[in-house]
Enzyme design. Structure first.
Site, PDB file in Angstrom:
ATOM      1  N   ALA A 143       0.859  -1.187   0.000  1.00  0.00           N
ATOM      2  CA  ALA A 143       0.000   0.000   0.000  1.00  0.00           C
ATOM      3  C   ALA A 143       0.892   1.232   0.000  1.00  0.00           C
ATOM      4  O   ALA A 143       2.095   1.153   0.253  1.00  0.00           O
ATOM      5  CB  ALA A 143      -0.932   0.015   1.212  1.00  0.00           C
ATOM      6  N   LYS A 144       0.301   2.358  -0.276  1.00  0.00           N
ATOM      7  CA  LYS A 144       1.003   3.637  -0.172  1.00  0.00           C
ATOM      8  C   LYS A 144      -0.049   4.728  -0.090  1.00  0.00           C
ATOM      9  O   LYS A 144      -1.162   4.578  -0.628  1.00  0.00           O
ATOM     10  CB  LYS A 144       1.905   3.878  -1.391  1.00  0.00           C
ATOM     11  CG  LYS A 144       3.064   4.811  -1.091  1.00  0.00           C
ATOM     12  CD  LYS A 144       4.117   4.106  -0.271  1.00  0.00           C
ATOM     13  CE  LYS A 144       5.350   4.982  -0.069  1.00  0.00           C
ATOM     14  NZ  LYS A 144       6.421   4.219   0.610  1.00  0.00           N
ATOM     15  N   GLY A 145       0.316   5.819   0.553  1.00  0.00           N
ATOM     16  CA  GLY A 145      -0.597   6.940   0.650  1.00  0.00           C
ATOM     17  C   GLY A 145       0.169   8.232   0.655  1.00  0.00           C
ATOM     18  O   GLY A 145       1.402   8.253   0.708  1.00  0.00           O
TER      19      GLY A 145
END
Length: 421
Positions: free
Chosen positions: A108-110
């Site tokens: 994931a990444k944000g």
């Protein structure tokens, strides 16, 4: 997938890398989109009150690549460059990284499109808390676990954890990693990526028969990862001859004093002003002669233009995606000249120790620092051996070997679980 919301040079780079690996693994065309494209992408608006009384809205994102092996895991980036394509690419790379290391995570990444250095401390806290508030429906200790990245730190993670915990009515330490020790963080997390880079560089030096005491290194990006990698390499006897950050670059073939560099950073917050005698153009730093080159800043700094001119023996990718596909092709053409430690192997120390933090938080049982690093080095050693062995056996570049291992793991898990009707 004929049309996609994901675009931009960073996502295209991740896509090209995947296509090359999929071709090598002979993955059927009908299975490729399911492996490449993220399961979920969230875009949110984050309004805050500025100190001058204005209300300003910032755009935030979170991309969860796959949840096949467990919850997703990945950092949160506050930077002006953040967009959905960049975030998706970083999430995809995190998936292969976790799978290569044998972690029960998807990637994931944000991030938020903002320059955090233009926010006051109060504004940064307000924006951090608002972002987590908007993410609450989509994250959780068994759904998606956040961590720091460029522009964020332990304090931001503490604000994330506190915001999520207030909404749950109880303290939930395990919702984020990279927290302060006082808030449920683990010993060794801040140093993990940089020390992992140094450990793998040490293994590469042994593999090539180069004594550490005879080796020289250039570190491009003297932030958390780069500075700790430099310090750890210097402890091993490696001579640091070049460093840079976003404000200045320095090169001295007689060696730079790492302790003095770190002291200057502590006092001034940046490299600018450290010296007037050893200044060099940042683009020129990358092509100076050295044994070890560590790009530890941002994506796409080793390109088709400068890859031909690299004069290093080991390229240790402390950053995510520092080498473009065009540069990869050139490095491959150069044969055994440059020993590449690809990003999904080289900088995996951070997510591995984040996994340890998550496990400790879930168990409410914390380890000593020696145990943290012993476990870290064992996982890195296994990943290193698997990558080198596969590259040698199949006569492919190290990046291809590392990604093939990661993609195989995810593909096998998806095949075993099947497709929900």
């Amino acid at each position: 997938m004929s049309r996609s919301i994901y675009s931009g040079p960073v996502f295209e780079m991740a896509r090209q890398q995947f296509v090359r690996v999929a071709d090598h693994l002979q993955i059927h065309e009908m299975d490729r989109d399911r492996l490449l494209y993220p399961k979920r992408a969230i875009a949110v608006s984050c309004p805050i009150h500025r100190d001058d009384g204005r209300t300003e809205v910032f755009q935030g994102y979170r991309v969860q690549h796959h949840l096949t092996l467990g919850p997703t895991k990945g950092g949160t980036r506050f930077a002006p460059s953040v967009d959905i394509g960049e975030v998706a690419a970083l999430a995809i790379w995190m998936s292969w990284k976790c799978a290569l290391a044998g972690l029960p995570y998807g990637g994931a990444k944000g991030g938020i499109t903002v320059d955090p250095y233009k926010l006051s401390p109060r504004e940064l806290e307000a924006l951090s808390r608002r972002y987590m508030q908007e993410m609450i429906p989509f994250v959780g200790p068994h759904t998606d676990v956040m961590a720091p990245d460029m522009g964020t730190n332990e304090q931001v993670m503490a604000w994330f954890m506190d915001t999520y915990s207030m909404y749950q009515g109880q303290t939930v330490n395990e919702i984020v990693t990279g927290k302060p020790i006082s808030a449920g963080g683990t010993l060794g997390r801040r140093e993990a990526t940089g020390r992992g880079v140094a450990y793998l560089v040490g293994r590469a030096l042994e593999h090539l028969g180069i004594p550490a005491g005879d080796a020289t290194a250039i570190i491009q990006g003297f932030g958390n990862v780069g500075s700790i990698a430099a310090y750890s390499l210097a402890e091993r006897g490696v001579k640091i001859i070049g460093v840079s950050d976003h404000t200045a670059a320095y090169y001295d073939p007689a060696a730079l004093d790492v302790a003095e560099l770190k002291g200057h950073i502590t006092r001034c917050g940046q490299l600018a002003g450290f010296s007037s005698q050893s200044l060099i153009e940042p683009s020129e730093l990358l092509v100076q002669k050295c044994d070890i080159l560590v790009p530890a800043a941002i994506e796409r700094v080793i390109t088709g233009e400068n890859a031909t001119h690299l004069k290093c023996r080991i390229l240790a990718e402390g950053a995510n995606g520092p080498t473009t596909p065009e540069a990869d092709s050139i490095l491959h053409e150069r044969g055994d000249e440059i020993f590449v430690l690809p990003d999904i192997l080289c900088n995996a120390g951070g997510v591995i120790v984040s996994y340890f933090e998550w496990v400790q938080d879930l168990q409410r049982l914390f380890w000593e620092e020696a145990e943290v690093f012993d476990r870290l080095y064992r996982i890195l050693e296994r990943s290193f051996q698997q990558t080198i062995t596969r590259a040698r056996r199949e006569r492919i570049p190290h990046r291809m070997a590392a990604m093939a291992i990661g993609v195989n793991v995810v593909q096998s898990a998806k095949r075993t679980r099947g497709l929900f009707p």
